[in-house]
Design a protein around this motif. Structure first.
Motif, PDB file in Angstrom:
ATOM      1  N   ASN A  28       0.830  -1.201   0.000  1.00  0.00           N
ATOM      2  CA  ASN A  28       0.000   0.000   0.000  1.00  0.00           C
ATOM      3  C   ASN A  28       0.867   1.255   0.000  1.00  0.00           C
ATOM      4  OD1 ASN A  28       0.460   0.957   2.838  1.00  0.00           O
ATOM      5  ND2 ASN A  28      -0.594  -0.955   3.379  1.00  0.00           N
ATOM      6  N   ARG A  71      -2.161   0.006   7.609  1.00  0.00           N
ATOM      7  CA  ARG A  71      -3.331  -0.164   6.749  1.00  0.00           C
ATOM      8  C   ARG A  71      -3.566   1.092   5.913  1.00  0.00           C
ATOM      9  NH1 ARG A  71      -7.431  -2.724  11.326  1.00  0.00           N
ATOM     10  NH2 ARG A  71      -6.286  -4.697  11.622  1.00  0.00           N
ATOM     11  N   ASP A  72      -3.823   0.906   4.643  1.00  0.00           N
ATOM     12  CA  ASP A  72      -4.061   2.024   3.738  1.00  0.00           C
ATOM     13  C   ASP A  72      -4.701   1.472   2.471  1.00  0.00           C
ATOM     14  OD1 ASP A  72      -4.060   4.386   2.338  1.00  0.00           O
ATOM     15  OD2 ASP A  72      -1.896   4.453   2.019  1.00  0.00           O
ATOM     16  N   ASP A  73      -5.908   1.923   2.169  1.00  0.00           N
ATOM     17  CA  ASP A  73      -6.605   1.406   0.989  1.00  0.00           C
ATOM     18  C   ASP A  73      -6.656   2.416  -0.158  1.00  0.00           C
ATOM     19  OD1 ASP A  73      -8.354   3.231   2.034  1.00  0.00           O
ATOM     20  OD2 ASP A  73     -10.020   1.818   2.330  1.00  0.00           O
ATOM     21  N   ARG A  74      -5.853   3.468  -0.098  1.00  0.00           N
ATOM     22  CA  ARG A  74      -5.842   4.454  -1.174  1.00  0.00           C
ATOM     23  C   ARG A  74      -5.255   3.850  -2.447  1.00  0.00           C
ATOM     24  NH1 ARG A  74      -2.108   8.900   0.694  1.00  0.00           N
ATOM     25  NH2 ARG A  74      -1.096   7.090   1.658  1.00  0.00           N
TER      26      ARG A  74
END
Length: 389
Positions: A146, A231-234
């Motif tokens: 991510n 956590r990173d959903d970009r």
């Protein structure tokens, strides 16, 4: 099994590196880009940084802490040109390239069909070598699953760093790091977290209760916890805009509050962008200035001229009014950007300045051509001190 397909690349001391590509005989010496008279250091080599030179530092102070510092003037047009060449090579590998600023960005290599982490690593090491061999620009890379982790990884072992965070090890990678490595936590906040709350490492955040985190971080505590867990959903955002606008932004290496320096950065961006406007035989009417704070909140303000122009001089007077309108919170800034819109084909100008404009345009054209050819720097204006890198 997932692969580390998100890549963050961050050019090392970009403006100095661009200048040294023209003056390789200075490699290994203590160099910085900045103005000598009432100037500010906008980029320092790692040799200079080791002596205490940083950005933004007044040039006079830099020469005191490092008397043998080699001061290099800003070469108009050089940095944007090298930036385009750098990202053009990235786009030869994957169509998913996000040009985050002039010297850093993200790649998503998922469409490339790699079947193993080793293949991803081999391709990115090849890109790192190519950027050096063809452009003489050293670049650090971070590979992860991510954007958050990739960005932190790329900055961890500069210069010429190459850090891979295998899938599933994001927390393991982040937890031993100082809390200041997380985006949005500047030096002052890092000191406050350590002295008042005993939070020094990323893992310390996860050892606190929800109640404590609410007190320490306020409403943004869930985002801080998500970052601490890696956590990173970009997604990597591809800029698909055509020539309807010209824009440039800079994420500062540290939060900046010096008004004079920020004004210089904005004017330097105008110089870079207007050279591109002239190259495309266009003119623009509207300038928008945007600022972003360490907590990622942002504000912007724009102003439109009565007629389109391709000359910097008509936009310089707008910088301070726009900065004052956009920078209302008066807190240190993490990012500033300048955007030109209202693009028109060449022709049309501010009639009251028609004759003067033509003289300026001829001079600008000569300087543009000289800077495109490279060689000795041609400085247009004394304010051309550039952004931190």
């Amino acid at each position: 099994m997932p692969l580390p397909t998100i890549v963050h690349l961050d050019a090392d001391a970009f403006f100095v590196s661009c200048e040294l590509a023209l003056k390789p005989e200075l490699r290994g010496r203590k160099c910085a880009v900045g103005g000598r008279e009432r100037g500010i250091i906008s980029s320092a080599s790692y040799e200079a940084r080791a002596c205490g030179v940083y950005t933004p530092m007044p040039t006079r102070r830099a020469l005191q802490v490092c008397p043998d510092l080699v001061l290099l003037p800003h070469t108009a047009g050089l940095y944007s040109r090298v930036s385009r060449q750098m990202f053009d090579r990235c786009e030869e590998i994957t169509p998913l390239v996000q040009r985050n600023s002039i010297d850093e960005g993200y790649l998503d290599v998922a469409p490339c069909g790699f079947t193993s982490s080793a293949q991803v690593e081999e391709a990115m090491r090849g890109l790192q070598r190519r950027l050096w061999e063809e452009l003489q620009i050293p670049v650090s890379f971070g590979l992860a699953t991510n954007k958050l982790v990739a960005q932190i990884a790329s900055k961890l072992r500069k210069p010429r760093g190459f850090v891979v965070v295998p899938p599933g090890t994001e927390g393991e990678f982040l937890w031993p790091l100082g809390v200041g490595k997380l985006p949005g936590i500047g030096q002052k906040t890092e000191v406050t977290l350590a002295e008042r709350h005993g939070i020094r490492l990323v893992r310390d955040i996860l050892e606190r209760s929800e109640t404590e985190l609410r007190v320490i971080f306020g409403q943004s505590w869930p985002e801080v916890v998500a970052m601490a867990r890696g956590r990173d959903d970009r997604a990597v955002e591809v800029d698909d805009e055509d020539a309807k606008s010209y824009s440039q932004q800079e994420t500062f290496a540290r939060d900046v509050a010096e008004v004079a320096f920020i004004e210089q950065v904005a004017k330097g961006m105008i110089d870079e962008l207007m050279a591109k406007v002239r190259q495309d035989h266009k003119r623009v009417r509207t300038m928008t200035l945007k600022v972003r704070y360490p907590d990622f909140s942002q504000e912007s303000h724009g102003r439109t001229l009565p007629a389109a122009t391709d000359l910097e001089a008509h936009f310089y007077p707008l910088v301070m009014p726009l900065l004052q309108a956009a920078w209302r919170k008066r807190r240190p800034l993490r990012l500033i950007s300048v955007r030109f819109s209202g693009v028109e084909d060449g022709g049309g100008q501010l009639e009251m300045f028609a004759d003067q404009d033509e003289k300026r345009r001829r001079l600008a054209g000569v300087l543009d051509r000289l800077n495109i050819k490279g060689g000795s720097p041609v400085v247009r204006h004394g304010h051309q001190l550039r952004k931190p890198s």
